[in-house]
Design an enzyme around this catalytic site. Sequence first.
Site, PDB file in Angstrom:
ATOM      1  N   HIS A   1      -3.753   7.594 -16.238  1.00 48.56           N
ATOM      2  CA  HIS A   1      -4.442   6.383 -17.132  1.00 48.56           C
ATOM      3  C   HIS A   1      -5.701   7.149 -18.047  1.00 48.56           C
ATOM      4  O   HIS A   1      -6.441   7.410 -17.327  1.00 48.56           O
ATOM      5  CB  HIS A   1      -4.660   5.235 -16.322  1.00 48.56           C
ATOM      6  CG  HIS A   1      -3.604   4.711 -15.478  1.00 48.56           C
ATOM      7  ND1 HIS A   1      -3.783   3.700 -14.898  1.00 48.56           N
ATOM      8  CD2 HIS A   1      -2.198   4.466 -16.120  1.00 48.56           C
ATOM      9  CE1 HIS A   1      -2.588   3.208 -14.477  1.00 48.56           C
ATOM     10  NE2 HIS A   1      -1.548   3.977 -15.089  1.00 48.56           N
TER      11      HIS A   1
ATOM     12  N   SER B   1      -4.938   7.336 -11.516  1.00 49.17           N
ATOM     13  CA  SER B   1      -5.583   6.621 -12.623  1.00 49.17           C
ATOM     14  C   SER B   1      -7.161   6.883 -12.106  1.00 49.17           C
ATOM     15  O   SER B   1      -7.556   8.191 -12.254  1.00 49.17           O
ATOM     16  CB  SER B   1      -5.445   5.018 -12.221  1.00 49.17           C
ATOM     17  OG  SER B   1      -6.385   4.307 -13.232  1.00 49.17           O
TER      18      SER B   1
ATOM     19  N   ASP C   1      -0.014   0.021 -10.800  1.00 52.04           N
ATOM     20  CA  ASP C   1       1.102   0.487 -11.564  1.00 52.04           C
ATOM     21  C   ASP C   1       1.618   1.736 -10.706  1.00 52.04           C
ATOM     22  O   ASP C   1       0.943   2.670 -10.273  1.00 52.04           O
ATOM     23  CB  ASP C   1       0.383   1.207 -12.757  1.00 52.04           C
ATOM     24  CG  ASP C   1       0.938   1.858 -13.814  1.00 52.04           C
ATOM     25  OD1 ASP C   1       2.203   1.188 -13.988  1.00 52.04           O
ATOM     26  OD2 ASP C   1       0.757   2.578 -14.663  1.00 52.04           O
TER      27      ASP C   1
END
Length: 454
Positions: free
Chosen positions: A300, A273, A397
């Site tokens: 992301h 991310s 995540d």
Amino acid sequence: MTTKKVLVVDDSAFMRTIISDLIIQDHSFEIIGTASNGVDAVHKVMELKPDAVTLDVEMPIQNGLVALQSIMTDCPTPVIMLSSLTEEGRSETLSALEYGAFDFVCKPSPAGGTKDIHKVGEMLREKLHTAIASQERKRQLERLREQGERLKREYAAALSTEELVPRPPHQSGLKSRTDDGNKQRAKSPITSRAAAKLAAKEMQTQRSMEDTPIIGRTRAGKPVAPNANEELHPICNHEERLDVTHLSALEFVGTANAANSTRFEQIVAIGTSTGGPRALKELLSALPKHIPAPILVVQHMPPNFTKSLAERLNNYSDIEVREAQHGDVLQTGVAYIAPGGMHMMAVRNAEGNYSIALSKGEPRNGHRPSVDSLFESLLPLKGLKRHIVLLTGMGSDGAKMMKRLADEGVTSTFVESEESCVVFGMPRAAIELGCVSQVIPLHQMAKSITHAMK
């Protein structure tokens, strides 16, 4: 409460007002100043020393990219870019991330109404908080490292002095020679006390450094020590370790797993991310063209940005990098970037090949694409040796499904160490779950993955 000082930079007075108003909805932030061009921005960063900067790209006199490079060189400060959704804006934003910007948010669209502006404000405040915390964390770790190195030098100097200042025999109550005629070395009580004191301080500092990073254990059961060379490959002992510095593409040539083959026995899945574009550039560009596996990547990122990201990464890498499409048959030596706004899974098709499945299902962990969705899709693919990687990123995540895969005996689980992470959130979450086999600095990650495939 100490407020966090933010400098807002945009050539539009209207946009400066909008961004400032969004930021100060959180009372822990203070707008310390504004700037309308890059030259003014650099000057105010040097003068005002903000905790973070929001920076537009297209500005007169000096644009945001040039200003960003000056800021990173002269007064490193966390910078959040304000990106437009145009193709040029996406390209410039990705360049800014390479130059050192912490992250970006897309400018609110007038067509999106108040809902869009509210969402941009939430994202901006969250990223400002994370950027400032990350910067302070890095400073703290650097101070601890410097203190540890200084104490080691002082301790070594004290021991060296002790060697050179023997205590006279009449002070020690010992004979100047032992019974066999060899000289008996006596210790100076002053330097011994100094050395002991320094040793105690060093031990205290080392304990502080060990406790400050994430407390956790690897799958091998060893304490996590991301900065210790001894822990880079905790599942191997010294005799088992290979010299991964000599692994190259040539070692894979001539095998059934040549580049762009649909026949393979291994697969790599990567989640990242915040800080991911730079991390992926370093990792993917270091992988050999003939790596005997496809690489699936979830970064992301909003829709459209992932296509530009894949094109840029492809230019830097020997392997092929492309944005994934639904139904793509997986091939070795190819990295597939999940499209922004879509979950990506690996599935086995009716022909026995492995392929990409894309879905617009509900966001997971607040994200679409989600790393957990990718990792979960690998659970039934037990015929493959699966190598699971988490790089820098906010949140958690990917950690939950890395744990599931580790519990089922997946081949290897890697996370990026704190020393090279922009944000240690996702790797930290996996370490806390005890599912990590190797904690690796980014510059060693490609070699470690390649080593695991041998």
